[in-house]
Design a protein around this motif. Structure first.
Motif, PDB file in Angstrom:
ATOM      1  N   PRO A 166       0.842  -1.196   0.000  1.00 37.47           N
ATOM      2  CA  PRO A 166       0.000   0.000   0.000  1.00 37.47           C
ATOM      3  C   PRO A 166       0.880   1.249   0.000  1.00 37.47           C
ATOM      4  CG  PRO A 166      -0.660  -1.524   1.714  1.00 37.47           C
ATOM      5  CD  PRO A 166       0.603  -2.056   1.112  1.00 37.47           C
ATOM      6  N   GLU A 214     -13.932  -7.348  10.237  1.00 32.59           N
ATOM      7  CA  GLU A 214     -13.149  -6.185   9.806  1.00 32.59           C
ATOM      8  C   GLU A 214     -13.338  -4.963  10.697  1.00 32.59           C
ATOM      9  OE1 GLU A 214     -15.499  -7.079   6.845  1.00 32.59           O
ATOM     10  OE2 GLU A 214     -14.233  -8.847   6.791  1.00 32.59           O
ATOM     11  N   SER A 294      -5.828  -1.426  11.612  1.00 29.73           N
ATOM     12  CA  SER A 294      -5.110  -0.603  10.640  1.00 29.73           C
ATOM     13  C   SER A 294      -5.549   0.855  10.700  1.00 29.73           C
ATOM     14  CB  SER A 294      -5.319  -1.141   9.230  1.00 29.73           C
ATOM     15  OG  SER A 294      -6.693  -1.181   8.936  1.00 29.73           O
ATOM     16  N   SER A 313      -9.813  -3.228  10.803  1.00 26.97           N
ATOM     17  CA  SER A 313      -8.641  -4.001  10.408  1.00 26.97           C
ATOM     18  C   SER A 313      -8.772  -4.402   8.954  1.00 26.97           C
ATOM     19  CB  SER A 313      -8.476  -5.231  11.293  1.00 26.97           C
ATOM     20  OG  SER A 313      -9.652  -6.002  11.281  1.00 26.97           O
ATOM     21  N   GLU A 314      -7.661  -4.797   8.376  1.00 26.87           N
ATOM     22  CA  GLU A 314      -7.681  -5.272   6.996  1.00 26.87           C
ATOM     23  C   GLU A 314      -8.579  -6.490   6.918  1.00 26.87           C
ATOM     24  OE1 GLU A 314      -6.306  -4.009   4.341  1.00 26.87           O
ATOM     25  OE2 GLU A 314      -5.482  -2.361   5.504  1.00 26.87           O
ATOM     26  N   SER A 339      -6.317  -0.050  -2.859  1.00 28.01           N
ATOM     27  CA  SER A 339      -6.383  -0.640  -1.534  1.00 28.01           C
ATOM     28  C   SER A 339      -7.555  -0.008  -0.826  1.00 28.01           C
ATOM     29  CB  SER A 339      -5.068  -0.364  -0.820  1.00 28.01           C
ATOM     30  OG  SER A 339      -5.300  -0.087   0.505  1.00 28.01           O
ATOM     31  N   GLN A 341      -8.490  -0.027   2.302  1.00 27.05           N
ATOM     32  CA  GLN A 341      -8.354   0.534   3.640  1.00 27.05           C
ATOM     33  C   GLN A 341      -6.924   1.006   3.868  1.00 27.05           C
ATOM     34  OE1 GLN A 341      -9.858  -2.534   6.102  1.00 27.05           O
ATOM     35  NE2 GLN A 341     -11.921  -1.702   6.057  1.00 27.05           N
ATOM     36  N   ALA A 344      -1.850  -2.045   6.372  1.00 22.93           N
ATOM     37  CA  ALA A 344      -2.075  -2.984   7.445  1.00 22.93           C
ATOM     38  C   ALA A 344      -1.244  -2.693   8.682  1.00 22.93           C
ATOM     39  CB  ALA A 344      -1.775  -4.390   6.972  1.00 22.93           C
ATOM     40  N   GLU A 369       0.544  -8.715   8.663  1.00 26.24           N
ATOM     41  CA  GLU A 369       0.241  -7.773   7.601  1.00 26.24           C
ATOM     42  C   GLU A 369      -0.305  -8.467   6.373  1.00 26.24           C
ATOM     43  OE1 GLU A 369       2.933  -4.804   6.643  1.00 26.24           O
ATOM     44  OE2 GLU A 369       3.567  -4.404   8.686  1.00 26.24           O
ATOM     45  N   PRO A 372      -3.327  -6.531   1.351  1.00 30.84           N
ATOM     46  CA  PRO A 372      -4.605  -5.835   1.290  1.00 30.84           C
ATOM     47  C   PRO A 372      -5.466  -6.397   0.170  1.00 30.84           C
ATOM     48  CG  PRO A 372      -2.850  -4.473   0.394  1.00 30.84           C
ATOM     49  CD  PRO A 372      -2.206  -5.708   0.963  1.00 30.84           C
TER      50      PRO A 372
END
Ligand SMILES: [Zn+2]
Length: 613
Positions: A166, A214, A294, A313-314, A339, A341, A344, A369, A372
């Protein structure tokens, strides 16, 4: 009869556009001396034009100018929010108006912003390549080619694309929460915080949580206290020596912890648990032991006061998603990856000693991690594929406003908003279930009370793709009538602020305070998509209802800071289906057949949006 009402929807005509445009040109002649409010006013003018007149040949130009104005404002303000708005507007334009001559220019601007402002040259390169492929004969394509040449070969290597991380700039993380600066954030700082009188004991009595894989929303509730609350939030990175996971903690000042309140063991994706303790006589410390987060947001809602903590979170890298992405990547050249979000890596922070709540608990290993989730960009050719693969709109949450002890607006002949909107919501859901493949959830199906922050949490935990909150309007003058649809944003329109104050059950002053912190809360939210959802649903609702309500007034698409929309992770809107305080509209809203017609036309708009996104 029309009083000092703001512009009617049908007054967003060409003259309106050229009025805004000449304001803009005047502003550009003296760019650096202008106040933020002057920029926002012009931007709002362009936005209202293209939202209310989407089919006008001038709409693409209005949208382009809004993106351009946001960028110029960003250069003056350095606010991430302004950059994100500019980018989002430039990326939306080619999707909405693919054949417009502004489309290649907007696509070029999006690439340029990724390249120059976000330092994401890989994504910039993909956007340039896509632009050249789609608009090969445009001047923008020539410019994009030059940019690509200047970047060199590195950006064109497919290996780089498939392994890219990302964006390194982490610009999607709100600066307020920037862990590099463990900066105490005074919420309601613009508002000197009166210490509650000694006799007025503020007690933390309850912590509610809503979560899925998530997302977790935690709501800290107090003993009916209704004033300002002062807090600080801190992020502590994982401490392997102490065996401590990363922690977010929130200090609440002038607060006592209820003796009955116990720590919460959660062990979900985001959190191991939540611990509460009296840090000193006046401070309660609430510690969130993190599993994997994240992005997070902390904000205060009022009447009664509550502190909301959203942790994101991712998404889990599930095998189907990988397959889908491979398919999309294989069929959609070039694979513009987006991506969805923030990166991570959990925010790392300068550590602070002195944490009182040490617990001997085994920490879970730091998250690995996960890659994504990459979504194919929703460029026109990708839409049907995304749809086939189940990436489009599948789940809708319909929210009937108010309920239970909250009647909402009280209207003509004692009609209650909560009853009217429940029926419209039920009918909308029924129509959607009969006439589409959408999965539909309702936040309430009976006359029960539901806090505003719980409604958003339901939409997030149901993984809704759309969120539609249904209300009726009210005004002290019974002559005022009309239908309007809102999306979340700051506003300068006093009438819109008044509606937000009423729907949030807070004072207008509290709405102004809320506007001051909204910029930070709105990063990563789907503002442009929400505006377009508002446009599609509102137009279908309004045009469909005229057969049943020939005098219906189109009050248009507006924006305002609504509690119920804050933190929604999907495009989300609030519909004011009419003024319950107007004798004619109130009488119509009391009729079942009229509510059925409203519901059907709202549902048709939702289906039309879902089919095209
Ligand atoms: Zn309402």
């Amino acid at each position: 009869m029309l009083l000092s009402a703001p512009l009617l929807g049908n007054e967003y005509n060409e003259d309106y556009f050229f009025g805004v445009k000449s304001d803009y040109e005047r502003l550009l002649r003296n760019e650096s001396t202008q106040f933020r409010s002057a920029w926002l006013k012009v931007i709002e003018g362009f936005e209202l034009f293209y939202l209310n007149r989407p089919d006008s040949p001038l709409a693409p130009e209005a949208m382009y100018n809004a993106g351009d104005a946001y960028f110029r404002l960003y250069r003056l303000s350095s606010k991430d929010y302004d950059l994100e708005q500019s980018l989002s507007t430039f990326r939306t334009l080619p999707r909405r108006y693919a054949d417009s001559e502004k489309a290649p220019d907007a696509a070029f601007q999006a690439g340029r912003l990724y390249e120059e402002e976000k330092n994401d040259i890989l994504l910039a390169a993909r956007l340039y390549e896509q632009l050249i492929e789609r608009y090969p004969r445009s001047q923008a394509a020539v410019d994009a080619l030059q940019r690509l040449d200047a970047m060199g070969d590195i950006v064109r290597s497919p290996a780089n694309v498939s392994t890219r991380r990302p964006s390194a700039t982490r610009s999607t993380v709100p600066t307020l929460e920037d862990p590099a600066v463990v900066k105490p954030t005074q919420v309601a700082a613009t508002n000197p915080v009166p210490s509650p009188a000694a006799s007025e004991e503020v007690e933390l009595i309850k912590v509610d949580t809503f979560s899925n894989a998530e997302y977790t929303r935690a709501v800290l509730r107090f003993n009916g206290f209704d004033g300002d609350i002062s807090l600080k939030k801190h992020w502590l990175r994982e401490d392997r020596n102490l065996g401590m996971p990363p922690r977010l903690f929130v200090d609440l000042f002038n607060v006592r912890k209820s003796e009955k309140l116990e720590n919460l063991e959660l062990d979900n994706t985001q959190l191991q648990g939540i611990r509460m303790a009296q840090y000193d006589r006046e401070t309660v410390r609430v510690v969130f032991d993190i599993n994997s987060v994240s992005d997070f947001k902390v904000f205060v809602l009022q009447n009664p006061v509550r502190v909301v903590v959203d942790l994101i979170s991712e998404p889990e890298p599930d095998p189907m998603a990988v397959t889908r992405n491979l398919l999309v990547a294989a069929k959609t050249p070039p694979p513009v990856a987006q991506s969805i979000q923030a990166p991570a890596a959990p925010p790392a922070a300068g550590s602070r000693g002195g944490e009182v709540l040490l617990a001997e608990r085994s920490k879970l290993p730091a998250s690995d991690e996960p890659e994504p989730l990459q979504l194919a960009s929703l460029e026109p050719r990708a839409i049907s594929l995304a749809k086939q693969l189940g990436l489009g709109v599948n789940t809708v949450v319909i929210d009937a406003g108010h309920g239970g002890r909250d009647p909402g607006a009280v209207g003509f002949n004692g009609l209650l908003e909560k009853d009217v909107v429940l029926d419209i919501a039920l009918k909308t859901a029924a129509y959607l279930r009969r006439n589409s493949d959408l999965t539909v959830h309702l936040t309430r199906e009976t006359d029960k009370f539901l806090p505003l922050e719980a409604r958003t949490a339901i939409a997030n935990t149901k993984r809704a793709d759309l969120f539609v909150s249904i209300h009726t309007n009210a005004f002290r003058d019974p002559n005022v009538h009309g239908l309007e649809t809102y999306y979340l944003n700051i506003t300068s329109d006093p009438r819109a602020m008044e509606v937000a104050a009423r729907e949030n059950a807070i004072s207008q002053k509290s709405v102004s305070d809320l506007q001051n912190i909204l910029n930070d809360l709105m990063l990563n939210t789907k503002i442009n998509e929400s505006a377009i959802l508002a446009q599609v649903v509102h137009n279908d609702m309004f045009h469909g209802i005229r057969r049943h309500h020939p005098q219906a007034r189109n009050a248009g698409i507006k924006k305002a800071p609504f509690y119920v929309l804050i933190g929604a992770q999907m495009p989300s809107i609030l519909i004011e289906t009419g003024f319950i305080t107007n004798p004619r509209e109130g009488t119509l809203l009391a009729q079942e057949s009229y509510r059925q017609a409203l519901a059907e036309n709202i549902a048709k708009g939702i289906i039309r949006y879902a089919e095209n996104h």
